[in-house]
Design a protein around this motif. Structure first.
Motif, mmCIF file in Angstrom:
data_model
loop_
_atom_site.group_PDB
_atom_site.id
_atom_site.type_symbol
_atom_site.label_atom_id
_atom_site.label_comp_id
_atom_site.label_asym_id
_atom_site.label_seq_id
_atom_site.Cartn_x
_atom_site.Cartn_y
_atom_site.Cartn_z
ATOM 1 N N THR A 14 -2.183 -8.009 -3.873
ATOM 2 C CA THR A 14 -1.382 -6.883 -4.336
ATOM 3 C C THR A 14 -2.039 -5.618 -3.806
ATOM 4 O O THR A 14 -3.244 -5.416 -3.990
ATOM 5 C CB THR A 14 -1.314 -6.847 -5.874
ATOM 6 O OG1 THR A 14 -0.648 -8.038 -6.317
ATOM 7 C CG2 THR A 14 -0.553 -5.628 -6.359
ATOM 8 N N GLY A 34 3.177 -6.392 -4.640
ATOM 9 C CA GLY A 34 2.585 -7.725 -4.616
ATOM 10 C C GLY A 34 2.901 -8.475 -5.897
ATOM 11 O O GLY A 34 3.482 -7.933 -6.837
ATOM 12 N N GLU A 90 8.786 -7.691 -2.442
ATOM 13 C CA GLU A 90 7.879 -8.166 -3.484
ATOM 14 C C GLU A 90 8.119 -7.350 -4.757
ATOM 15 O O GLU A 90 8.878 -6.386 -4.759
ATOM 16 C CB GLU A 90 6.426 -7.981 -3.034
ATOM 17 C CG GLU A 90 6.090 -8.653 -1.731
ATOM 18 C CD GLU A 90 4.691 -8.294 -1.217
ATOM 19 O OE1 GLU A 90 4.074 -9.154 -0.577
ATOM 20 O OE2 GLU A 90 4.243 -7.156 -1.483
ATOM 21 N N ARG A 127 5.009 -5.849 5.312
ATOM 22 C CA ARG A 127 5.428 -6.874 4.359
ATOM 23 C C ARG A 127 6.956 -6.961 4.295
ATOM 24 O O ARG A 127 7.519 -8.044 4.144
ATOM 25 C CB ARG A 127 4.836 -6.582 2.987
ATOM 26 C CG ARG A 127 3.330 -6.802 2.953
ATOM 27 C CD ARG A 127 2.759 -6.737 1.557
ATOM 28 N NE ARG A 127 1.325 -7.026 1.586
ATOM 29 C CZ ARG A 127 0.620 -7.444 0.542
ATOM 30 N NH1 ARG A 127 1.211 -7.607 -0.630
ATOM 31 N NH2 ARG A 127 -0.669 -7.687 0.657
#
Length: 464
Positions: A14, A34, A90, A127
Motif C-alpha cells: 500500500t 493498495g 485498488e 498501478r
C-alpha cells in the motif's frame, strides 16, 4: 517483480504520497492506494461521526481529524474509493488537509507510520496501467495533461488520455492482425477450405496501413511543438526591434530597449505562448561586425543559437535598406525554419521586401512597439509549426517512444510491400506484417517490456 523486506511483491504494497504541489495552498491531498489503504486510513483518521473508513462505501466522504501518536495533526476530509472503481483500480483513500509543506508532510508521515510505503514517481498511474484501468498511451497522456501550457496542448493531452492515439493505432493493428492470421491459416492448412489470399487485396491493406502510419508520423513534429514548444531565436542586426518584439511576446519588459546599438550583449530567455504555440524565446545580441570584444562574444553566441534553433524570428527594420549584416543573416537561415519579421512598418518603407521573400517563405509585417501585426505573427507561427490543421481527437503521437514504435511498424509495412513487388513468397510478407504488429502492440503497451514501462513512468512526478 521486486520484493520488499516481507517478501511481498512491491506492487502489493500500500503506497502513499502527497499528490498536490509542494507549496502553500488552500488544500493539500495525500493519496493512499493498495489493499490496506482503508485499514491504514482507520489508524490515522478519526471521523467526527465515529464511522470508520473501512465501513464506508466507495465514492463517499467523511470529515474528521488526522491523528498520530495520540496527537491531533489537522482537520481533514477523507474520500473513499473502492476497488476496482478508483484511479488505480485498488482501494484508495485521499486525505484533503490544509495546504502547506509542514501539514501535508506531517499527514504523510502519519500515513507512512500507519503502514504505507512511499510511492515512487508515477506509481499510482503505473498501478492503473497494470490493473487495466488505462493503456500505456493513455498513461503517457497523463503527464502531458499536467504539463500542458496552452489550450491546444491541453486538448491534445485530454484526447490522448481518452484513448485517441490508442484508437488510431488499433484500426491499423487490427487490420494487420487479420491479414497476418489469414496468411498463416492459408499457408498452414492448405487442405482446409480457406479463401486464397488475393495479392491485390493484400497490397491494398498494406497501402492503407502505410498511409495511416505516415499521417501519424507526419503530425508528430506539430504535436511536439504544441506540447513542448519551439526553441526560438530572435535575431537581427542592432536596433531593428528584437528586444521590443521579445517584450511584446513576453507581455513584460524582459529585454532592455534603447536607441544605442549593442545594448543586448548576451542571450535573454523566456517561455511564452503565442496563439497555441509555445515558444522558448531567446533574444540575442544584434548581429553585426564589431571591435568590442564582449559584444563580439554575444554576436557569436547569437550565430550559434541560429544553427541549433527550431525556429528563427529574423527581424528587419522596414525604414532602412538592407545592409551586409542583414544579407548575411538571411544567408544563414537557409535550411532553418524561419519567419522574417519586418518591423517598424509605420515608418517610410525603404527595405527590399522582394529580396527577403526570395530567402524566407514566411514574412510578417509588424509594429512591435504598438503590438500591431501580432495576430499575423500568430497565424504564421501556426502554419510553420503545422498546428493550424491539427485535430487532437484523431490521435497524435505524443512521445519519442511512440514515434519510434510507429516508425518501426511503418518500416515493416514497407518491407511487406517491397516483398510483394519483388514477387517473394507470402511467408516473407507474413514476417514483415507480424513485425509491424509487434511494434504497434509495444506502442499501445499491450506487449510492452518491463524496460519500456519503466521508461514511460520514469518521467512522472511523485504522487501521480
Amino acid at each position: 517483480m521486486e520484493k520488499n523486506d516481507s517478501g511481498r511483491s512491491s506492487w502489493e504494497n500500500t503506497i502513499a504520497a502527497i499528490s498536490t504541489a509542494q507549496g502553500v495552498g488552500g488544500i493539500g491531498v495525500i493519496r493512499v492506494s493498495g489493499r490496506d489503504a482503508l485499514a491504514i486510513g482507520d489508524r490515522v483518521f478519526q471521523s467526527s461521526g465515529g464511522k470508520k473508513l473501512s465501513q464506508m462505501k466507495g465514492y463517499t466522504a467523511a470529515y474528521g481529524r488526522i491523528r498520530s501518536n495520540g496527537e491531533d495533526i489537522d482537520e481533514a476530509v477523507a474520500l473513499v474509493f473502492r476497488a476496482p472503481h478508483s484511479y488505480t483500480g485498488e482501494d484508495v483513500v485521499e486525505f484533503s488537509c490544509h495546504g502547506g509543506l509542514y501539514l501535508t508532510r506531517r499527514v504523510l508521515r502519519a500515513v507512512l507510520d500507519g503502514g504505507a510505503s512511499p510511492a515512487g514517481p508515477g506509481e499510482f498511474t503505473r498501478r492503473a496501467f497494470l490493473n487495466g484501468k488505462m493503456g500505456l498511451t493513455e498513461a503517457e497522456a497523463v503527464m502531458d495533461m499536467i504539463g500542458a501550457k496552452g489550450r491546444q496542448a491541453a486538448r491534445t493531452a485530454l484526447a490522448g488520455r481518452d484513448g485517441a492515439i490508442h484508437k488510431a493505432i488499433a484500426s491499423v493493428k487490427d487490420s494487420l492482425v487479420f491479414t497476418a492470421a489469414h496468411l498463416s491459416a492459408w499457408a498452414d492448412y492448405p487442405e482446409e477450405d480457406i479463401p486464397q489470399v488475393e495479392e491485390m487485396e493484400l497490397t491494398a491493406r498494406l497501402k492503407k496501413a502505410e498511409a495511416a502510419l505516415e499521417r501519424l508520423l507526419s503530425q508528430y513534429d506539430a504535436g511536439k511543438a504544441i506540447r513542448e514548444g519551439l526553441n526560438t531565436v530572435i535575431a537581427g542586426r542592432p536596433n531593428v526591434g528584437k528586444s521590443t518584439l521579445m517584450n511584446l511576446l513576453s507581455g513584460c519588459e524582459r529585454s532592455i530597449v534603447t536607441e544605442l546599438p549593442g545594448t543586448t550583449r548576451d542571450v535573454v530567455e523566456e517561455t511564452v505562448l503565442v496563439g497555441d504555440v509555445t515558444l522558448r524565446l531567446s533574444d540575442t545580441a544584434g548581429i553585426r561586425s564589431t571591435e568590442d570584444l564582449v559584444e563580439q562574444i554575444g554576436v557569436n553566441r547569437a550565430k550559434d543559437r541560429i544553427q541549433t534553433a527550431d525556429l528563427v524570428l529574423a527581424v528587419f527594420d522596414a525604414s532602412q535598406e538592407l545592409n551586409e549584416d542583414d544579407r548575411n543573416l538571411l544567408d544563414s537561415l537557409q535550411g532553418v525554419p524561419s519567419i522574417a519579421v519586418i518591423n517598424k512598418t509605420d515608418l517610410d518603407a525603404k527595405i527590399d521586401v522582394k529580396y527577403i521573400k526570395n530567402k524566407v517563405k514566411q514574412i510578417v509585417f509588424l509594429v512591435a512597439s504598438e503590438g500591431k501585426g501580432l495576430e499575423d505573427l500568430q497565424q504564421a507561427l501556426a502554419e510553420l509549426a503545422g498546428t493550424s490543421e491539427l485535430e487532437p481527437s484523431e490521435g497524435l503521437l505524443a512521445t519519442e517512444r511512440q514515434q519510434q514504435a510507429a516508425k518501426e511498424a511503418l518500416a515493416c509495412v514497407n518491407e511487406g510491400l517491397e516483398a510483394l513487388e519483388l514477387g517473394m513468397t507470402l511467408d516473407a510478407v507474413t514476417v514483415s506484417i507480424e513485425g509491424a504488429v509487434q511494434a504497434l502492440l509495444e506502442l499501445t503497451g499491450e506487449r510492452a517490456s518491463e524496460a519500456v514501462v519503466d521508461q514511460v513512468f520514469h518521467r512522472f512526478c511523485v504522487g501521480k
